[in-house]
Write a protein that holds these residues in place. Structure first.
Motif, PDB file in Angstrom:
ATOM      1  N   ARG B  26     -32.773 -35.606  -2.237  1.00 48.68           N
ATOM      2  CA  ARG B  26     -31.918 -34.477  -2.632  1.00 48.68           C
ATOM      3  C   ARG B  26     -30.504 -34.947  -2.962  1.00 48.68           C
ATOM      4  O   ARG B  26     -29.860 -34.429  -3.876  1.00 48.68           O
ATOM      5  CB  ARG B  26     -31.895 -33.423  -1.511  1.00 48.68           C
ATOM      6  N   ALA B  27     -30.034 -35.933  -2.204  1.00 47.53           N
ATOM      7  CA  ALA B  27     -28.687 -36.444  -2.473  1.00 47.53           C
ATOM      8  C   ALA B  27     -28.610 -37.080  -3.867  1.00 47.53           C
ATOM      9  O   ALA B  27     -27.666 -36.833  -4.630  1.00 47.53           O
ATOM     10  CB  ALA B  27     -28.286 -37.462  -1.405  1.00 47.53           C
ATOM     11  N   PHE B  28     -29.628 -37.874  -4.191  1.00 49.05           N
ATOM     12  CA  PHE B  28     -29.630 -38.493  -5.530  1.00 49.05           C
ATOM     13  C   PHE B  28     -29.795 -37.438  -6.628  1.00 49.05           C
ATOM     14  O   PHE B  28     -29.215 -37.554  -7.709  1.00 49.05           O
ATOM     15  CB  PHE B  28     -30.728 -39.558  -5.633  1.00 49.05           C
ATOM     16  N   GLU B  29     -30.611 -36.428  -6.325  1.00 51.38           N
ATOM     17  CA  GLU B  29     -30.801 -35.347  -7.289  1.00 51.38           C
ATOM     18  C   GLU B  29     -29.454 -34.665  -7.580  1.00 51.38           C
ATOM     19  O   GLU B  29     -29.117 -34.377  -8.720  1.00 51.38           O
ATOM     20  CB  GLU B  29     -31.778 -34.345  -6.685  1.00 51.38           C
ATOM     21  N   TRP B  30     -28.691 -34.433  -6.535  1.00 57.23           N
ATOM     22  CA  TRP B  30     -27.364 -33.827  -6.689  1.00 57.23           C
ATOM     23  C   TRP B  30     -26.460 -34.709  -7.555  1.00 57.23           C
ATOM     24  O   TRP B  30     -25.762 -34.236  -8.444  1.00 57.23           O
ATOM     25  CB  TRP B  30     -26.752 -33.569  -5.315  1.00 57.23           C
ATOM     26  N   LEU B  31     -26.513 -36.010  -7.308  1.00 61.39           N
ATOM     27  CA  LEU B  31     -25.630 -36.909  -8.058  1.00 61.39           C
ATOM     28  C   LEU B  31     -26.020 -36.974  -9.535  1.00 61.39           C
ATOM     29  O   LEU B  31     -25.148 -37.065 -10.410  1.00 61.39           O
ATOM     30  CB  LEU B  31     -25.643 -38.301  -7.420  1.00 61.39           C
ATOM     31  N   ARG B  32     -27.318 -36.887  -9.808  1.00 58.94           N
ATOM     32  CA  ARG B  32     -27.734 -36.837 -11.220  1.00 58.94           C
ATOM     33  C   ARG B  32     -27.282 -35.533 -11.875  1.00 58.94           C
ATOM     34  O   ARG B  32     -26.887 -35.500 -13.038  1.00 58.94           O
ATOM     35  CB  ARG B  32     -29.257 -37.009 -11.332  1.00 58.94           C
ATOM     36  N   GLU B  33     -27.304 -34.464 -11.090  1.00 59.22           N
ATOM     37  CA  GLU B  33     -26.821 -33.172 -11.598  1.00 59.22           C
ATOM     38  C   GLU B  33     -25.325 -33.267 -11.940  1.00 59.22           C
ATOM     39  O   GLU B  33     -24.871 -32.769 -12.978  1.00 59.22           O
ATOM     40  CB  GLU B  33     -27.059 -32.080 -10.550  1.00 59.22           C
ATOM     41  N   VAL B  34     -24.580 -33.919 -11.047  1.00 60.37           N
ATOM     42  CA  VAL B  34     -23.143 -34.080 -11.288  1.00 60.37           C
ATOM     43  C   VAL B  34     -22.904 -34.846 -12.583  1.00 60.37           C
ATOM     44  O   VAL B  34     -22.050 -34.477 -13.392  1.00 60.37           O
ATOM     45  CB  VAL B  34     -22.478 -34.817 -10.102  1.00 60.37           C
TER      46      VAL B  34
END
Lengths: 144, 248
Positions: B26-34
């Motif tokens: 989820r953390a990496f998913e958030w960073l890709r979203e950013v």
């Protein structure tokens, strides 16, 4: 709220020592091998003498030019092992007045820091290209 | 578990010592979203659309509004040395986005129950549940450290001018900063650490003291003359490494 800001400026450029007039003793880092009366620095590597170049390790010494300061003449000698500075020696330093001498602390702190085992590395943004050969890549590859 | 992904052009390493590994996803998913939403290098990002003054269907997103507020705060606090809008260039809030986004990734890991982890995003570090030893890259020698810090849950961010690569501009002059080599800030969050380090670096040597005055910040800096500056409260690993200190 503003705090008092004790910034410690310990060194100065080009290996010219910083002369701190009446500096607090605990703020001053002594030269590892000052020929004059500086205290021995236990954290510094053990080098045998300013005129002796250990042959086997490829160590070499470089003596800087003589620099005049208002407190007297200053001259610094560096010992290298390969590209790395392993010792800083004062060839000449003023011996009068309440001046204190500081070795270039960037060098000293670097020497101290190398032995440390670290979990991660902070630096200016590493690009993905540069990462491959970075310290952090080595740490990531090492695993738990 | 350890995992490294390359997002926003830099490597992001997560070292998770306990808790739910799914949180790392989820953390990496958030960073890709950013990256998708805030990159000035993506024509369809929120930042690029705002820069082109295109009306957004639902107005400014709360996240982007927050990021722009942070940029404005640091621009004012540095007297304009730091700016997300350097004349002649497009809107670039990257310096603030990075720290803020990675701090939120850290918050995601913590919210999922992890009490011990490190995230390193291209040299900016968020931690929890230390002690963690954080080496600070030597500004002149890429394979060495110039100091080692020890933190428990603080963040560490470094802005630097290395031999090759990134140059930080003083927005007041549009010229690169040349009197500093490296400036590292330790702060309670990476949002503050990263923005403070970047903003302080843009101020040059004067930024050292400025950063030290910021709430909760400790500073380590190397100037262009190789002088080492640090605040009394800097968490240097191992008392013997500290070498010298002054009372604060």
């Amino acid at each position: 709220m503003k705090r008092a800001v004790p910034i410690l400026l310990l060194t100065i450029a080009g290996l010219v020592p910083l002369w701190r007039f009446e500096a607090e003793p605990e703020t001053v880092v002594a030269a590892p091998e000052a020929p004059a009366a500086a205290a021995p620095d236990t954290a510094a590597p053990d080098v045998s003498g300013t005129s002796q170049a250990p042959a086997a390790s490829g160590a070499q010494t470089v003596t800087g030019s003589l620099i005049s300061t208002k407190y007297g003449d200053v001259q610094v000698r560096l010992t290298y092992a390969g590209d790395q500075i392993t010792a800083v020696t004062m060839v000449k330093q003023p011996n009068s007045g309440p001046t204190k001498m500081a070795v270039p602390v960037l060098v000293r702190e670097t020497l101290d820091a190398q032995s440390a085992d670290v979990d991660t590395v902070s630096g200016a943004t590493t690009t993905s290209g540069a990462y491959v050969q970075s310290l952090q890549a080595a740490i990531d590859a090492k695993g738990d | 578990m350890r995992r490294v992904e390359h997002i926003m052009g830099f490597p992001i390493s997560v070292d998770l010592r306990n808790g739910d590994p799914a949180a790392v996803d989820r953390a990496f998913e958030w960073l890709r979203e950013v990256d998708a939403r805030f990159s000035p290098f993506r024509a369809d990002s929120e930042v690029s659309r705002l820069d082109r003054a295109e009306p957004a269907p639902n107005g400014l997103s709360p996240d982007l509004a927050h990021v722009l507020d942070l940029c404005d705060h640091y621009e004012r606090a540095t007297g304009g040395a730091f700016s997300a809008r350097i004349p002649g260039r497009g809107l670039d809030p990257c310096a603030v986005v990075k720290g803020w986004a990675v701090q939120r990734a850290a918050d995601l890991l913590a919210a999922a129950g992890s009490t011990s982890f490190v995230i390193n995003a291209g040299g900016d570090v968020a931690t929890s549940g230390g002690p963690w030893r954080v080496g600070v890259r030597h500004p002149l020698e890429a394979d060495r450290y110039c100091t080692v810090l020890e933190v428990t849950s603080e963040a560490v961010a470094t802005s630097a001018r290395y031999e090759r690569g990134n140059h930080i501009l003083d927005a007041r002059t549009g010229r690169p900063v040349t009197d500093l080599l490296s400036l590292t800030v330790v702060a309670p969050t990476l949002t503050v650490a990263d923005a403070t380090a970047t903003a302080a670096f843009a101020m040059g040597v004067a930024g050292i003291e400025w950063a030290a005055e910021q709430e909760g910040c400790e500073v380590f800096a190397v100037d262009a003359d190789h002088g080492v500056h640090r605040t009394a409260g800097l968490p240097v690993a191992g008392a013997s490494v500290a070498g010298a200190s002054v009372a604060g």
